[in-house]
Motif scaffolding. Sequence first.
Motif, PDB file in Angstrom:
ATOM      1  N   ILE A  31       0.840  -1.199   0.000  1.00 29.74           N
ATOM      2  CA  ILE A  31       0.000   0.000   0.000  1.00 29.74           C
ATOM      3  C   ILE A  31       0.876   1.250   0.000  1.00 29.74           C
ATOM      4  CG2 ILE A  31      -1.648   1.327   1.378  1.00 29.74           C
ATOM      5  CD1 ILE A  31      -2.797  -1.425   2.300  1.00 29.74           C
ATOM      6  N   GLY A  32       1.953   1.215   0.791  1.00 31.39           N
ATOM      7  CA  GLY A  32       2.901   2.331   0.802  1.00 31.39           C
ATOM      8  C   GLY A  32       3.564   2.532  -0.546  1.00 31.39           C
ATOM      9  N   LEU A  33       3.884   1.421  -1.230  1.00 33.02           N
ATOM     10  CA  LEU A  33       4.459   1.523  -2.571  1.00 33.02           C
ATOM     11  C   LEU A  33       3.465   2.168  -3.530  1.00 33.02           C
ATOM     12  CD1 LEU A  33       6.568   0.995  -4.723  1.00 33.02           C
ATOM     13  CD2 LEU A  33       5.795  -1.385  -4.836  1.00 33.02           C
ATOM     14  N   GLY A  34       2.194   1.801  -3.404  1.00 28.29           N
ATOM     15  CA  GLY A  34       1.170   2.434  -4.234  1.00 28.29           C
ATOM     16  C   GLY A  34       1.099   3.938  -3.991  1.00 28.29           C
ATOM     17  N   ALA A  35       1.239   4.338  -2.725  1.00 28.10           N
ATOM     18  CA  ALA A  35       1.238   5.772  -2.402  1.00 28.10           C
ATOM     19  C   ALA A  35       2.459   6.461  -2.994  1.00 28.10           C
ATOM     20  CB  ALA A  35       1.192   5.969  -0.888  1.00 28.10           C
ATOM     21  N   ALA A  36       3.597   5.768  -2.995  1.00 25.07           N
ATOM     22  CA  ALA A  36       4.812   6.325  -3.592  1.00 25.07           C
ATOM     23  C   ALA A  36       4.639   6.518  -5.096  1.00 25.07           C
ATOM     24  CB  ALA A  36       5.999   5.409  -3.307  1.00 25.07           C
ATOM     25  N   VAL A  37       4.008   5.548  -5.746  1.00 24.43           N
ATOM     26  CA  VAL A  37       3.743   5.661  -7.182  1.00 24.43           C
ATOM     27  C   VAL A  37       2.852   6.867  -7.457  1.00 24.43           C
ATOM     28  CG1 VAL A  37       2.517   4.569  -9.103  1.00 24.43           C
ATOM     29  CG2 VAL A  37       4.148   3.240  -7.741  1.00 24.43           C
ATOM     30  N   ASP A  38       1.827   7.048  -6.651  1.00 24.09           N
ATOM     31  CA  ASP A  38       0.964   8.226  -6.800  1.00 24.09           C
ATOM     32  C   ASP A  38       1.772   9.509  -6.666  1.00 24.09           C
ATOM     33  OD1 ASP A  38      -1.387   6.835  -7.238  1.00 24.09           O
ATOM     34  OD2 ASP A  38      -2.021   6.900  -5.130  1.00 24.09           O
ATOM     35  N   TYR A  39       2.636   9.541  -5.662  1.00 23.13           N
ATOM     36  CA  TYR A  39       3.436  10.732  -5.393  1.00 23.13           C
ATOM     37  C   TYR A  39       4.346  11.067  -6.578  1.00 23.13           C
ATOM     38  CZ  TYR A  39       6.581  13.965  -3.027  1.00 23.13           C
ATOM     39  OH  TYR A  39       7.323  15.073  -2.681  1.00 23.13           O
ATOM     40  N   LEU A  40       5.067  10.067  -7.072  1.00 21.89           N
ATOM     41  CA  LEU A  40       5.972  10.287  -8.203  1.00 21.89           C
ATOM     42  C   LEU A  40       5.195  10.670  -9.459  1.00 21.89           C
ATOM     43  CD1 LEU A  40       8.420   7.277  -7.676  1.00 21.89           C
ATOM     44  CD2 LEU A  40       8.863   9.689  -7.178  1.00 21.89           C
ATOM     45  N   SER A  41       4.060  10.016  -9.665  1.00 18.09           N
ATOM     46  CA  SER A  41       3.257  10.299 -10.856  1.00 18.09           C
ATOM     47  C   SER A  41       2.716  11.724 -10.831  1.00 18.09           C
ATOM     48  CB  SER A  41       2.100   9.302 -10.963  1.00 18.09           C
ATOM     49  OG  SER A  41       2.578   7.978 -11.105  1.00 18.09           O
ATOM     50  N   ASN A  42       2.346  12.188  -9.656  1.00 22.11           N
ATOM     51  CA  ASN A  42       1.834  13.552  -9.548  1.00 22.11           C
ATOM     52  C   ASN A  42       2.902  14.590  -9.875  1.00 22.11           C
ATOM     53  OD1 ASN A  42      -0.775  12.783  -8.856  1.00 22.11           O
ATOM     54  ND2 ASN A  42      -0.361  12.786  -6.665  1.00 22.11           N
ATOM     55  N   ILE A  43       4.153  14.287  -9.545  1.00 17.82           N
ATOM     56  CA  ILE A  43       5.252  15.187  -9.923  1.00 17.82           C
ATOM     57  C   ILE A  43       5.511  15.083 -11.423  1.00 17.82           C
ATOM     58  CG2 ILE A  43       7.727  15.655  -9.663  1.00 17.82           C
ATOM     59  CD1 ILE A  43       7.485  14.562  -6.802  1.00 17.82           C
ATOM     60  N   GLY A  44       5.562  13.849 -11.920  1.00 13.26           N
ATOM     61  CA  GLY A  44       5.849  13.604 -13.326  1.00 13.26           C
ATOM     62  C   GLY A  44       7.252  13.069 -13.509  1.00 13.26           C
ATOM     63  N   MET A  45       7.375  11.847 -14.016  1.00 16.82           N
ATOM     64  CA  MET A  45       8.688  11.245 -14.171  1.00 16.82           C
ATOM     65  C   MET A  45       9.544  11.974 -15.196  1.00 16.82           C
ATOM     66  SD  MET A  45       8.690   9.098 -11.812  1.00 16.82           S
ATOM     67  CE  MET A  45      10.355   8.516 -12.149  1.00 16.82           C
ATOM     68  N   ASP A  46       8.934  12.584 -16.196  1.00 16.46           N
ATOM     69  CA  ASP A  46       9.697  13.389 -17.150  1.00 16.46           C
ATOM     70  C   ASP A  46      10.370  14.566 -16.442  1.00 16.46           C
ATOM     71  OD1 ASP A  46       9.212  11.941 -19.517  1.00 16.46           O
ATOM     72  OD2 ASP A  46       7.255  12.882 -19.756  1.00 16.46           O
ATOM     73  N   LYS A  47       9.636  15.212 -15.539  1.00 16.23           N
ATOM     74  CA  LYS A  47      10.193  16.338 -14.802  1.00 16.23           C
ATOM     75  C   LYS A  47      11.323  15.880 -13.883  1.00 16.23           C
ATOM     76  CE  LYS A  47       6.006  19.203 -14.745  1.00 16.23           C
ATOM     77  NZ  LYS A  47       4.979  19.848 -13.876  1.00 16.23           N
ATOM     78  N   ILE A  48      11.113  14.755 -13.215  1.00 14.70           N
ATOM     79  CA  ILE A  48      12.142  14.236 -12.319  1.00 14.70           C
ATOM     80  C   ILE A  48      13.409  13.919 -13.094  1.00 14.70           C
ATOM     81  CG2 ILE A  48      12.755  12.224 -10.911  1.00 14.70           C
ATOM     82  CD1 ILE A  48       9.861  12.251  -9.861  1.00 14.70           C
ATOM     83  N   HIS A  49      13.260  13.260 -14.235  1.00 13.50           N
ATOM     84  CA  HIS A  49      14.419  12.866 -15.031  1.00 13.50           C
ATOM     85  C   HIS A  49      15.179  14.096 -15.545  1.00 13.50           C
ATOM     86  CE1 HIS A  49      17.010  10.433 -17.435  1.00 13.50           C
ATOM     87  NE2 HIS A  49      16.492  10.810 -18.593  1.00 13.50           N
ATOM     88  N   ALA A  50      14.456  15.083 -16.074  1.00 10.07           N
ATOM     89  CA  ALA A  50      15.109  16.287 -16.589  1.00 10.07           C
ATOM     90  C   ALA A  50      15.819  17.050 -15.475  1.00 10.07           C
ATOM     91  CB  ALA A  50      14.079  17.179 -17.268  1.00 10.07           C
TER      92      ALA A  50
END
Length: 420
Positions: free
Chosen positions: A289-308
Motif C-alpha cells: 500500500i505504501g508503494l502504491g502511495a509512492a507511485v501516486d506521489y511520483l506520478s503527480n510530480i511527473g517522471m519526465d520532470k524528475i528525469h530532466a
Amino acid sequence: MTAIQEKTLAAKVRADFPILHQEIHEKPLIYFDNAATSQKPNAVLEALQHYYEFDNANVHRGVHTLSSRATDAYEGARDKVAAFVKAASRQEIVFTRNASEAINLVAYAWGNANVQVGDEIILSVMEHHSNLIPWQLLAQRSGAVLKFVELTETQEFDLDHYKSLLSDKTKLVSVVHVSNTLGCINPVQEIVQLAHHVGARVLIDACQSVPHMPIDVQSLGCDWLVASGHKMCGPTGAGFLYGKLDLLRSMPPFLGGGEMIADVFLDHSTYADLPHKFEAGTPAIAEAIGLGAAVDYLSNIGMDKIHAYEQELTSYLFQQLAQIPEVKTYGPNPNADASNRAALASFTTGAVHPHDLSTILDQAGIAIRAGHHCTQPLHRHIGAQSTARASLYFYNTREEIDAFIVSLKEAIEFFGSIFG
C-alpha cells in the motif's frame, strides 16, 4: 530547464520529506545516498499509518469490512504499479519483498524448467550482486554457461561485444538498466531486440531506472523487469516483478503456501491464477500500500520532470567534481552527453580510502556511500578496490552539491596534511 525552475522543483517537494529537516553532528543533513535507498514522503508515511490505524486485516481471505478495505488498497497498489510501468495487464505485476526476490523467482520458476546443460546466459561485468548470484546458482544447477559483456573505453555497456556473444545457444540475457556504480544508462531496448532475434529471453534490473525516469515495459519489450520499492520513495520490504502474461502463466510456482492456491487436497493442489500464484502466504500488505502511495506521489510530480531535473543536477555535480584534481570519477561523463547517465557519481580521491572519506563527510552532515556497492566484480574490472558514491534524487539541490564539494575539498586537504 533553467536553474530557477530546477531550484523550484526541489523547493516544492522538500517539505514533503520530514527526515531531510534535521541536523547530523549539528550540521544540516545532506542525503546523497539515494542509490542505496530513497527517503519517504509524508504521503507514504500517512498511507502506512492509515492502514495500521484503520484497515489492518489480512487480504483476500475475509469478507468483513476491514479485510475488504485492506484487499482493495493492496490490489489498488498493484493497479498503480502496473500503470506506472505501462504493463498490459495488472496480472503482469507480482509483488515481492525486493528486486532480489523477483530475480530469484525467475531464476527458479523459469530457469529450472528451461535452462539446460550447454545453454548460455549473458550478463555484464557491471551487474549488481542481486543480478549475478541467482544466475551463478542456476548455472551450477543446470550446467549452463555464463558470459559477460565488458565495458567500452568510456565505461559503458559494450554493445558490439554483446552482439558477438549472442548465438543460438543464448537462453537468457539479464542486464541492469542503470549501473548503480558507473551510472551509465544501458541501451536496453536494443539489447532486448537483439536477444529476441536469437530466441533468448530478457530480464531487466530496473532498480536504478524506475525511480528516476519514465519506464514503458511494452516499449522496452523485455520479458521480465524488476524493481525495489524502497528506492522509489516506498517502504522497504516491497518490490515487484513485471512479466509478460503468457510467460508468467507458463512458469510453475516459486513458493508454496496459502494465498497461491485454488484447491488443496492431501496429495495434490491446484494453483491460483496470476499474479497470486507467485505470492505465497500473507503478503507485505502495508508495504505494498505504501508503494502504491509512492507511485501516486511520483506520478503527480511527473517522471519526465524528475528525469530532466536530475540530468541538470548530475551535470552540475560533475562540473564541480572536475575542479578537484584528486578526484577520479567512473562511468561516462554527463557533460559530454547528459542523456547517457544517471544522477550518481562514483569516485576515488587518491590515497584517501572511501570509508575514511565517508566518515569525515558524515561529520559535516553529509551522507554518501563507500565500498563496492554490491558490484565487487565491476570494481575489480575497473581497478578500484572500493569507491565513494554520491547519488542524488529530485529533492536534492545545487546548494547541497556546493556544500558537499566544500566538505570534500576540506576532507582531501585534511588527509593530505596527514599523509604528506
